[in-house]
Design a protein around this motif. Sequence first.
Motif, short mmCIF file in Angstrom:
data_model
loop_
_atom_site.label_atom_id
_atom_site.label_comp_id
_atom_site.label_asym_id
_atom_site.label_seq_id
_atom_site.Cartn_x
_atom_site.Cartn_y
_atom_site.Cartn_z
N PRO A 122 3.50 2.37 6.35
CA PRO A 122 4.88 2.61 6.80
C PRO A 122 5.79 1.39 6.66
N LYS B 298 9.51 0.81 4.46
CA LYS B 298 10.78 0.24 4.93
C LYS B 298 11.42 -0.61 3.83
N LEU C 109 0.88 -1.16 0.00
CA LEU C 109 0.00 0.00 0.00
C LEU C 109 0.92 1.21 0.00
N LYS D 88 -2.70 -11.46 6.28
CA LYS D 88 -3.49 -10.59 5.42
C LYS D 88 -2.94 -9.18 5.42
N1 LIG Z 1 4.42 -6.35 11.35
C1 LIG Z 1 3.94 -6.12 10.01
C2 LIG Z 1 2.81 -5.10 10.01
C3 LIG Z 1 2.18 -4.92 8.66
C4 LIG Z 1 0.85 -4.16 8.72
O1 LIG Z 1 0.26 -3.98 9.79
N2 LIG Z 1 0.37 -3.70 7.56
C5 LIG Z 1 -0.91 -3.05 7.48
C6 LIG Z 1 -0.88 -1.87 6.54
S1 LIG Z 1 0.10 -0.53 7.14
C7 LIG Z 1 -1.94 -4.04 6.94
O2 LIG Z 1 -1.72 -4.64 5.92
N3 LIG Z 1 -3.06 -4.20 7.63
C8 LIG Z 1 -4.11 -5.06 7.17
C9 LIG Z 1 -4.64 -5.95 8.25
O3 LIG Z 1 -4.11 -5.88 9.38
O4 LIG Z 1 -5.58 -6.69 7.96
C10 LIG Z 1 5.09 -5.66 9.14
O5 LIG Z 1 6.06 -5.10 9.70
O6 LIG Z 1 5.08 -5.92 7.93
#
Ligand SMILES: N[C@@H](CCC(=O)N[C@@H](CS)C(=O)NCC(=O)O)C(=O)O
Length: 230
Positions: free
Chosen positions: A14, A18, A10, A50
């Motif tokens: 954030p 990275k 997306l 997800k």
């Molecule tokens: N710990 C994960 C966190 C990833 C994350 O929370 N991504 C969010 C978008 S910023 C997401 O996809 N959320 C969708 C969901 O939780 O269903 C990482 O560092 O990649």
Amino acid sequence: MGSAGQLYMLYTCPFCWKVRGLLEHLDIKHERVQVNPMKSKKLPSAPEWKKVPIWIDDKEEIHVDSTPIMKHIDAVHNEGKLWSSEDEERRDKWMAWVDLHMSKATIPILYGSLGAALKTTTSVSKLENFGFFSKRLYAWAGFPIMWGIIAKKRVKKDGRTPKKLWHDLLDEFTNEFGGHTFFGGESPNLVDLAAFGYVRSISPYSQFSQLQDHKAGMKWYNAVEATLKV
Ligand SMILES: N[C@@H](CCC(=O)N[C@@H](CS)C(=O)NCC(=O)O)C(=O)O
């Protein structure tokens, strides 16, 4: 050389910033798949994951979770040089610190007041790959309010303004450099690039100006940015 893989992402996430920063730092050819935030159930990963980012390498292997993805890309394409360290305890401690504190600080600054939340969600709806109707829905329906409430709670619990929180984090991080330009010394390592990703994820929004008056933080930020091959 062909593409090293596909990054499902997306634009405003954030954690995706990275991985993007690392790919740009190492100048790795890749494809970016900007997912529709309303259709995250269609992600290619295992059913239990997800979230974005997801990295699919050129062997079609799926990698999830931003920090493990960064380590994997560094190991495969850069002999693990950005993660190798003479002081692994310091490296691990600060990677965990960055992932814990900086990740939590992005929501308060972007959504910490109703005005900020509205501004941010309007920008998000323009930057992301929404369909026509969900774009409008996202910007004007419950989202700003929902995020506003979550962020406000976090700000209240912390007691500091989002700006002060960021300035404290940047103080703490840059004070750890011991006079060097980067956490990693004279060149950035994976901890720098992870922290850079969180800070950069705020850069598309007007609230970024609240970080730009942190002198040492911006000196470091600009120095990392100068290493990207974009
Ligand atoms: N710990 C994960 C966190 C990833 C994350 O929370 N991504 C969010 C978008 S910023 C997401 O996809 N959320 C969708 C969901 O939780 O269903 C990482 O560092 O990649």
